[in-house]
Structure formats: C-alpha cells, structure tokens
Design a protein around this motif. Sequence first.
Motif, PDB file in Angstrom:
ATOM      1  N   LYS B  38       0.860  -1.182   0.000  1.00  0.00           N
ATOM      2  CA  LYS B  38       0.000   0.000   0.000  1.00  0.00           C
ATOM      3  C   LYS B  38       0.900   1.237   0.000  1.00  0.00           C
ATOM      4  O   LYS B  38       1.889   1.279   0.752  1.00  0.00           O
ATOM      5  CB  LYS B  38      -0.882  -0.006   1.251  1.00  0.00           C
ATOM      6  N   GLN B  39       0.573   2.206  -0.820  1.00  0.00           N
ATOM      7  CA  GLN B  39       1.351   3.446  -0.857  1.00  0.00           C
ATOM      8  C   GLN B  39       0.424   4.641  -0.674  1.00  0.00           C
ATOM      9  O   GLN B  39      -0.233   5.086  -1.611  1.00  0.00           O
ATOM     10  CB  GLN B  39       2.138   3.573  -2.164  1.00  0.00           C
ATOM     11  N   PRO B  40       0.355   5.183   0.547  1.00  0.00           N
ATOM     12  CA  PRO B  40      -0.444   6.389   0.767  1.00  0.00           C
ATOM     13  C   PRO B  40       0.210   7.587   0.076  1.00  0.00           C
ATOM     14  O   PRO B  40       1.309   7.473  -0.470  1.00  0.00           O
ATOM     15  CB  PRO B  40      -0.422   6.565   2.296  1.00  0.00           C
ATOM     16  N   SER B  41      -0.454   8.705   0.156  1.00  0.00           N
ATOM     17  CA  SER B  41       0.061   9.910  -0.506  1.00  0.00           C
ATOM     18  C   SER B  41       1.403  10.345   0.060  1.00  0.00           C
ATOM     19  O   SER B  41       2.155  11.068  -0.598  1.00  0.00           O
ATOM     20  CB  SER B  41      -0.954  11.049  -0.401  1.00  0.00           C
ATOM     21  N   SER B  42       1.737   9.912   1.265  1.00  0.00           N
ATOM     22  CA  SER B  42       3.041  10.249   1.861  1.00  0.00           C
ATOM     23  C   SER B  42       4.195   9.585   1.116  1.00  0.00           C
ATOM     24  O   SER B  42       5.347  10.016   1.236  1.00  0.00           O
ATOM     25  CB  SER B  42       3.066   9.829   3.327  1.00  0.00           C
ATOM     26  N   ASP B  86      -8.013   3.506   4.090  1.00  0.00           N
ATOM     27  CA  ASP B  86      -7.561   2.570   3.061  1.00  0.00           C
ATOM     28  C   ASP B  86      -7.338   3.267   1.721  1.00  0.00           C
ATOM     29  O   ASP B  86      -6.792   2.657   0.791  1.00  0.00           O
ATOM     30  CB  ASP B  86      -8.592   1.443   2.866  1.00  0.00           C
ATOM     31  N   SER B  87      -7.741   4.509   1.601  1.00  0.00           N
ATOM     32  CA  SER B  87      -7.531   5.254   0.356  1.00  0.00           C
ATOM     33  C   SER B  87      -6.043   5.395   0.104  1.00  0.00           C
ATOM     34  O   SER B  87      -5.317   5.982   0.925  1.00  0.00           O
ATOM     35  CB  SER B  87      -8.189   6.635   0.439  1.00  0.00           C
ATOM     36  N   ALA B  88      -5.581   4.857  -1.023  1.00  0.00           N
ATOM     37  CA  ALA B  88      -4.143   4.840  -1.327  1.00  0.00           C
ATOM     38  C   ALA B  88      -3.945   4.149  -2.668  1.00  0.00           C
ATOM     39  O   ALA B  88      -4.894   3.654  -3.272  1.00  0.00           O
ATOM     40  CB  ALA B  88      -3.361   4.088  -0.247  1.00  0.00           C
ATOM     41  N   MET B  89      -2.675   4.117  -3.128  1.00  0.00           N
ATOM     42  CA  MET B  89      -2.297   3.279  -4.255  1.00  0.00           C
ATOM     43  C   MET B  89      -1.959   1.902  -3.715  1.00  0.00           C
ATOM     44  O   MET B  89      -1.334   1.764  -2.659  1.00  0.00           O
ATOM     45  CB  MET B  89      -1.076   3.847  -4.975  1.00  0.00           C
ATOM     46  N   TYR B  90      -2.354   0.868  -4.457  1.00  0.00           N
ATOM     47  CA  TYR B  90      -2.051  -0.499  -4.063  1.00  0.00           C
ATOM     48  C   TYR B  90      -1.290  -1.172  -5.202  1.00  0.00           C
ATOM     49  O   TYR B  90      -1.714  -1.150  -6.359  1.00  0.00           O
ATOM     50  CB  TYR B  90      -3.339  -1.274  -3.765  1.00  0.00           C
ATOM     51  N   PHE B  91      -0.154  -1.775  -4.828  1.00  0.00           N
ATOM     52  CA  PHE B  91       0.693  -2.428  -5.821  1.00  0.00           C
ATOM     53  C   PHE B  91       0.774  -3.922  -5.547  1.00  0.00           C
ATOM     54  O   PHE B  91       1.037  -4.349  -4.417  1.00  0.00           O
ATOM     55  CB  PHE B  91       2.105  -1.843  -5.792  1.00  0.00           C
ATOM     56  N   CYS B  92       0.559  -4.693  -6.591  1.00  0.00           N
ATOM     57  CA  CYS B  92       0.800  -6.126  -6.570  1.00  0.00           C
ATOM     58  C   CYS B  92       2.239  -6.347  -7.044  1.00  0.00           C
ATOM     59  O   CYS B  92       2.728  -5.607  -7.931  1.00  0.00           O
ATOM     60  CB  CYS B  92      -0.185  -6.827  -7.487  1.00  0.00           C
ATOM     61  N   ALA B  93       2.926  -7.316  -6.485  1.00  0.00           N
ATOM     62  CA  ALA B  93       4.335  -7.506  -6.828  1.00  0.00           C
ATOM     63  C   ALA B  93       4.709  -8.974  -6.679  1.00  0.00           C
ATOM     64  O   ALA B  93       4.019  -9.739  -6.009  1.00  0.00           O
ATOM     65  CB  ALA B  93       5.215  -6.635  -5.926  1.00  0.00           C
TER      66      ALA B  93
END
Lengths: 115, 116
Positions: B38-42, B86-93
């Motif tokens: 998960k990547q929040p705006s921070s 939970d609002s954020a970017m989510y990356f699968c890896a």
Amino acid sequence: DTGVSQNPRHKITKRGQNVTFRCDPISEHNRLYWYRQTLGQGPEFLTYFQNEAQLEKSRLLSDRFSAERPKGSFSTLEIQRTEQGDSAMYLCASSPRLAGTDTQYFGPGTRLTVL
Amino acid sequence: AQKITQTQPGMFVQEKEAVTLDCTYDTSDPSYGLFWYKQPSSGEMIFLIYQGSYDQQNATEGRYSLNFQKARKSANLVISASQLGDSAMYFCAMTREDSSASKIIFGSGTRLSIRP
C-alpha cells in the motif's frame, strides 16, 4: 523508530549537479535494495546489496549512478551530472533474507526534483 | 521474465464495503512469492500481505486476504470492511523464491478511493 530511514526526504537540484542519498536499513537486515519510482508507475529495481557486496544492477542504473554499502549497514546512492529525467522518488528497502521468503520493507523515499 | 498486470487504474468504494483489487502475473519460475503493498500519498510503501507459490492456503492478515488462484495466475487482494484510511495506491508484486532472488517486480498499481 526501527524501520528503514532515508535522507533527505526531498531534494531539489539544478541539472548537472551531483546528489547523494542515504538509506539506513532495518538493523540486522543483510539485504538492501534501491528502487526508482516515477509518477503513476510502480517502483523499478535499480540495485541490491547483500551485506557490503553489490550483487545485481539494473540496466536502468547508468554510469552516472553509483551505489555503495561500505560496511554492510547504511547505503548511499549518488547521481552525477543530474538530468531532468532523473526526477523521481528513490526508494530504499531492506530484507532479512530468511529462507523461503524475502519480504522487503521500504523506507519513506527521497523525492528528487531536477530543475 | 516475470510480469505483473493490474488492470484497474482506479476504484471508488463506499466505506465499510468489501473491495477486490485484481492482479494477474506471469512467470516461468517454479517457485515465487506474491506481495501486496500500500502506498499512501506520503509515499512510503507499506507491506500488507505475502503469498508463497507453494502455500496451500490463501494468506490473510487482519482485514486483508489474498485470493490466490495458481492455475489462473491471479493473486487478488480482498479488503474487508473498507475504511477511509484505506484510500491509497495499491501495488501487486512478485519475486523469485530461490537463493538468487533479488528484485521485486511491481505492477502499475490501482488507486483506491473510499467514499464516506
């Protein structure tokens, strides 16, 4: 705070200048990684160290980029003669490299802006 | 070569609803690991969940579960009872699971927005 730390958090520089970023991994993690993330994309691998040895470098890592981890603890990433295309978030991660998994824990990143 | 595909650039979900974020992968490695971050705006990448390719059961971590379908090469993230945070970017890896494993290959991400 025992997580991965990175300094500085933000760096603004003029084209042609050199910049250096520092990463302090989680204590006792023997693997350290550098990634670059441009706007709207996922992180892209640059290089990684196991202890002090640099074991892999991406072709993204041009000869203007150099990374070191001299004592197997903190690492530095230097970019020489910066270009506007170097503007990105530079992320550092570390992992303990336990058998079977290699979960990487990321730092807050250094955002580089090249004017 | 390994590849991760996330086909949902953005999603809007009502608070307290469950949400599924899609991820498909491609690899020729017999042993691999799948992750969600998960990547929040921070900007910090926060590890959420891990699934090994030989794990028999789907991984779960609190409100997060990974719906692993090996034959379909999919590793969808399910978030139950979504929250505003939970609002954020989510990356699968993914990564290889052998002694030479190093880099994580990331997808392009899904931006999740939770509506109050």
